[in-house]
Design an enzyme around this catalytic site. Structure first.
Site: not given
Ligand SMILES: *Cc1c(COP(=O)(O)O)cnc(C)c1O
Length: 428
Positions: A144, A239, A267
């Site tokens: 994701y 990511d 995060k």
């Molecule tokens: C949480 C997450 C996102 C998205 O971040 P948001 O602040 O919710 O838009 C993208 N990539 C990874 C790996 C994530 O865990």
């Protein structure tokens, strides 16, 4: 345990907010319950509107690595707030946090701040396309990367839980540019590249997959991606919105010693406030507006409150020994839960990287989306609800990662393992 007030508040919320929540997985839909409304948090605990207390393993889905309401973070945000919440003009706080990120993350020579992880990955992909002049991207099934159109394809997590890998509203023309490989399979990547020679702008990957449960990279997988990308002139994007500052101060790239071309963050670097960031090699980042032509902007980007919370959080977690102590706690709780399951005659497949861990309700190994998706989600739901009743707050889906924070105590861990022992016996 009484959830009367939460249920009432949820009914009210549903009248005003689609599904009653501002992000789908919060709704507890996949476990067949109403969500709890949280009133406050403190350290390792959260408290709901009915007055119940829980040991929290969600941690706002990753950011709260120092625990809830750490005094340093509170103080930093309060102090910053008294000088103004937002100017839309440069502040020193932005350069400070940028410098800390550059010092910490091996691949990052320059960094741009945004307001969410979604914005970070969306912008990183635009930049990779602008830099290479190519349109197609490769992502992995079950990974994701936020909800931008081009990334909402076989996206794990909330989407996986609801069984909607592709969302209505994403044009087929856009989705067609996103090619999907299997996690931990270099062959699946090589095949896509052979079929789309010279057309791939970037490969985006969670170096530790955390949105289909916790799935570590197999030995050689990240190295192989690095080699393929170098040979083909493809931008490798890690990511690290979840794994950054989580599995090590320098993220998964430090832990595994693989340097991507670009990295996305979020995060933890916001310390609980809305932040994302993307960075990488100077030569790529300078193609970004206003130094280059690839456009990207944000009214609240680099917001002072968010920068202050991020700086305070990084100052807490960069202390020597922080990650060793956290990983040890993660190991104790993950192994304790796995043992509780074995003892109850209900073996699970347990994974962990540092303070990220997952109990897969699977007898076989889980190493990609096809193996993760075989899990017994009905049994997981029972376990989840039983644990909640014991005061343990897990993510309400099999396909999520559990996080332990620096605030979790020995007593919290023991209580969690004892609760797991009881709950596995219930479902065995
Ligand atoms: C949480 C997450 C996102 C998205 O971040 P948001 O602040 O919710 O838009 C993208 N990539 C990874 C790996 C994530 O865990």
């Amino acid at each position: 345990m009484n959830h009367e007030r939460s249920s009432f508040l949820f009914q009210q919320a549903k009248a005003a907010i689609p599904g009653g929540v501002n992000s789908p997985v919060r709704a507890f839909k996949s476990v067949g319950a109403d969500p709890l409304f949280i009133k406050k948090g403190s350290g390792s605990h959260i408290y709901d509107e009915d007055g119940n207390s829980f040991i929290d393993y969600v941690g706002s889905w990753g950011p709260m690595i120092a625990g809830h309401c750490h005094l340093d973070v509170i103080r930093a945000v309060q102090e910053t707030m008294t000088s103004g919440a937002s100017f839309g003009a440069p502040t020193v706080l932005e350069t400070t946090l940028a410098g800390m990120v550059i010092d910490a993350v091996p691949s990052i020579e320059m960094v741009r701040m945004v307001s969410s992880g979604t914005e970070a990955t969306m912008s990183a992909i635009r930049l990779a396309r602008g830099y290479t002049g190519r349109d197609k991207i490769i992502k992995f099934s079950g990974c994701y990367h936020g909800h931008a159109d081009s990334l909402l394809v076989k996206a794990g997590s909330g989407a996986a839980t609801f069984g909607v890998p592709d969302s209505p509203g994403v044009p087929a023309e856009v989705a067609r540019l996103t090619l999907t490989a299997e996690y931990n399979s270099l062959d699946s990547v090589r095949k896509l590249i052979a079929e789309n020679s010279g057309a791939i702008a970037c490969i985006i990957v969670e170096p530790v997959a955390g949105n289909m449960g916790t799935v570590p990279p197999r030995e050689g997988f990240l190295e192989g991606l690095r080699e393929i990308c170098t040979n083909e002139g493809i931008i490798l994007i890690f990511d690290e919105v979840m794994s950054g500052f989580r599995v090590a101060y320098g993220g998964a790239q430090e832990l595994y010693g693989i340097t991507p071309d670009m990295t996305t963050l979020g995060k933890i670097i916001g310390g609980g406030l809305p932040v994302g960031a993307f960075g990488g090699r100077r030569e790529i980042m300078e193609k970004l507006s206003p130094s280059g032509g690839v456009y990207q902007a944000g009214t609240l980007s680099g917001n002072p409150l968010a920068m202050a919370a991020g700086i305070a959080t990084l100052n807490i977690i960069k202390q020597p020994g922080f990650y060793e102590a956290l990983a040890e706690k993660g190991q104790r709780v993950a192994e304790g839960i796995a043992k509780a399951a074995r003892d109850a005659g209900y073996p699970i497949y347990s994974t962990r990287v540092g303070s990220m861990f997952c109990a897969f309700f699977s007898k076989g190994e889980v190493f990609d989306w096809p193996t993760a998706s075989q899990c017994d989600t009905a049994a997981f739901s029972k376990y989840f609800l039983a644990m909640l009743n014991e005061g343990i707050y897990l993510a309400p889906s099999q396909f999520e990662t559990a996080f332990i924070s620096a605030a979790h105590s020995e007593d919290d861990i023991e209580k969690t393992i004892a609760a797991a022992a009881k709950c596995f016996k219930l479902i065995a």
